[in-house]
Design a protein around this motif. Structure first.
Motif, short mmCIF file in Angstrom:
data_model
loop_
_atom_site.label_atom_id
_atom_site.label_comp_id
_atom_site.label_asym_id
_atom_site.label_seq_id
_atom_site.Cartn_x
_atom_site.Cartn_y
_atom_site.Cartn_z
N ARG A 67 0.97 -1.14 -0.03
CA ARG A 67 0.07 0.04 -0.08
C ARG A 67 0.96 1.42 -0.20
N ALA A 68 1.81 1.35 0.87
CA ALA A 68 2.76 2.44 1.04
C ALA A 68 3.62 2.77 -0.32
N ALA A 69 3.99 1.47 -1.14
CA ALA A 69 4.57 1.71 -2.27
C ALA A 69 3.71 2.22 -3.40
N GLN A 70 2.52 1.72 -3.44
CA GLN A 70 1.48 2.20 -4.16
C GLN A 70 1.23 3.87 -4.41
N ASP A 71 0.95 4.00 -2.93
CA ASP A 71 0.87 5.44 -2.52
C ASP A 71 2.16 6.32 -3.01
N ALA A 72 2.96 5.78 -2.90
CA ALA A 72 4.38 6.65 -3.28
C ALA A 72 4.44 6.48 -4.95
N GLY A 73 3.42 5.72 -5.54
CA GLY A 73 3.46 6.12 -7.17
C GLY A 73 4.17 4.87 -7.76
N LEU A 74 4.42 3.78 -7.07
CA LEU A 74 5.22 2.59 -7.77
C LEU A 74 3.94 1.64 -8.02
N GLU A 75 4.53 0.68 -9.06
CA GLU A 75 3.60 -0.39 -9.46
C GLU A 75 4.07 -1.55 -8.63
N VAL A 76 2.95 -2.26 -7.89
CA VAL A 76 3.29 -3.37 -7.00
C VAL A 76 3.17 -4.34 -7.95
#
Lengths: 369, 369
Positions: A161-170
């Motif tokens: 979730r944090a990664a996606q919020d940072a604009g990364l594709e999980v």
């Protein structure tokens, strides 16, 4: 855990020492065998290039069916990207907040590269490094018991979730069951741990509304046992050459070991030992698994143990009264762990049927960062 | 055996990791200090170049008073001969009967090179390799207790005679008191063993009518104690950079260690540890002397132990409840044994007063044969 004599390879004629060589028939068989197994199981194979660091070997892996390469450092990624490999996974929790940010961005703009994360800070630094470019794919690393890197599997959702919020594709999750190397009896459990932890992590991601497309497990000992649903990908590296520790852990036979170091006997002056010209700078100092003594074995001298290593000396102990080779004899040495050995040699002799047929560079050698 | 905190060097700004750097003030001080000591004692200093593998460092050693260089392999000899060093001692029982024969001959015709022997066969192969050229100087290696190579001291005369009969010039005797590395309490005895064994060997040569001109001892821990009559030459290598093991064995202070590896914290995901991006391919796997735990120390984190190394991961354990660095922090790492570390790095950053002033190649890197 038995080491078999009688399968000693023939040292290529006239070779200078210490020199590393590979038996090409065995390399090709190792690549084909594991690829065939992965194909049968419907699992993608993404071999770790840190073992061979060789474009020639990577090309053979790709031709045989590998979906792409795993790399351990940005430097390895740069070498293989430069050689035309455009689907890379950097299975490493790269810190992109410093000098590596610009290098990562350059790679990301040139090829498809996914990167590992195990912290929100790490994820945000990756995102900052590629800001303004296209979205960077990441995989959440989970610890399956090896206690190296990775979050606990149930925490994968929160980090995703944090990664996606940072604009990364999980893209998914990955793990490395390094605790398989505790010994032959640990392998099956480590493979189960890989599968279970990826399963738990995938569920945690789904609970956050993130559908993981890749569940990636990886180590040579566990590659076969963990190649089952829901795992989608395996990342073994060592299988391409194998080594004494793979024999000891039961993941290959001694006849599957494909890399050796040729060494010359330079001293027989002291009782109970002889000395070869392959030391720590040719063989590395990795210990034998499961308490196996010594830093390497000598297939033609099964009772001998490479007991001590100095920079350029390997002290080989032999039981009292045993025969010893003579000064000037050239022997094949089977290292405990092949990955650091490859990193010590600029080129490898390529041998087929006892004849040197080529010399391959280890292009990604020393790219340790 | 105490390791002092509070002397942590400053990591050079903006450095990528893992990167090895040297503190130039300390390197220069280390070179000057041991040369001054040797001059005072009237003993020649012939530093072993296998530690630094660097033409820049070797030039500083020569300018400061070194009589020539010691090398451990023909490959190192070739690099330094190519850079204008014309007085070399290959302190190794080279086997010249194979591919190395022609290489030795080429070097022998270009510069002054002496070679070690510990067998009649080895001596005859050397003689064959240079047949028709001028006489090759050799030194008889004797074992002073390290049990590596070398004949027993009282047998030096017999071997010297065989070498002379084979047409070689017997220049003297040499030994390496490697058993000093058993621990701080072993150093003084190892130095005494070096002196005594060289004395015995010299007498054995004289009994055969051979007057030894060189009695050469060599190791960083023993260099000061064995620099006394009848020893004529010392061959330490590590003193130029030093390392954690030299601190542990008592041959230098922590403030004399001149080489560090910069590493970034890449994971703090598991309790009781953090992970740095310097692993076995950046730090090597030499154990700590005297049972000291870990593969390296972190001067700024004296309670932390670099407990496990994978290829690109260093797992650092910290006591429960202790503070840990944050992901992205860059730390100085002090390796156990500097020689194999240098061999893993293509260049070293050169730092003075916290600023990068140069980058030196390790020209003789990977010349392990």
């Amino acid at each position: 855990m038995e080491e078999l004599p009688g399968l000693a390879p023939t040292v290529p004629e006239g070779v200078d020492t210490p020199t590393a060589w590979i038996e090409l028939d065995r390399v090709e068989a190792n690549i084909a065998r594991l690829q065939g197994f992965a194909d049968e199981r419907g699992v993608a194979l993404r071999p770790h290039a840190k073992t061979h660091k060789s474009v020639e070997v990577a090309q053979r892996q790709r031709t045989t069916g590998a979906v792409g390469l795993t790399v351990g450092t940005l430097g390895e990624a740069e070498v293989f990207a430069g050689a035309g490999f455009d689907d890379l996974f950097l299975a490493y929790t790269l810190w992109a907040g410093g000098a590596k940010g610009a290098r990562l961005r350059g790679l990301h703009e040139a090829v498809r590269i996914a990167v590992g994360i195990d912290s929100g800070e790490g994820a945000r630094a990756l995102s900052d490094a590629v800001r303004g470019s296209r979205t960077l794919p990441v995989l959440v690393e989970v610890d399956s018991g090896g206690r190296r890197t990775g979050v606990q599997p149930q925490r994968a959702g929160e980090l995703g979730r944090a990664a996606q919020d940072a604009g990364l594709e999980v893209l998914g999750v990955f793990t490395h069951g390094g605790h398989a190397y505790r010994g032959a009896e640990a392998v099956a459990d480590a493979a189960d741990d890989e599968v279970r932890s990826l399963e738990t992590a995938a569920a945690a991601l789904r609970a956050e509304g993130i559908e993981p497309r890749v569940l990636s497990a990886g180590s040579t000992p566990t590659a076969r046992s963990s190649a089952r649903a829901p795992v989608t990908e395996e990342r073994p590296g060592t299988y391409v050459y194998n080594d004494r520790n793979q024999v000891l852990v039961g993941s290959c036979g001694v006849e599957d070991v494909a890399l050796f170091v040729a060494a010359t006997v330079v001293s027989v002056s002291l009782d109970g030992q002889f000395v070869i010209d392959a030391g720590a700078k040719a063989l590395a100092r990795d210990p034998g698994l499961g308490g196996a003594p010594g830093y390497a074995s000598l297939p033609a001298w099964p009772d001998a143990v490479v007991e001590r290593l100095n920079d350029y000396h390997g002290m080989v102990s032999v039981p009292a009264g045993s025969p010893r080779p003579r000064v000037g004899e050239v022997l094949a040495v089977m290292p405990n762990h092949v990955c650091p050995v490859v990193d010590l040699h600029e080129t490898l002799l390529v041998v087929r049927d006892g004849r040197v047929v080529d010399r391959w560079r280890t292009e990604a050698r020393s790219r340790s960062g």
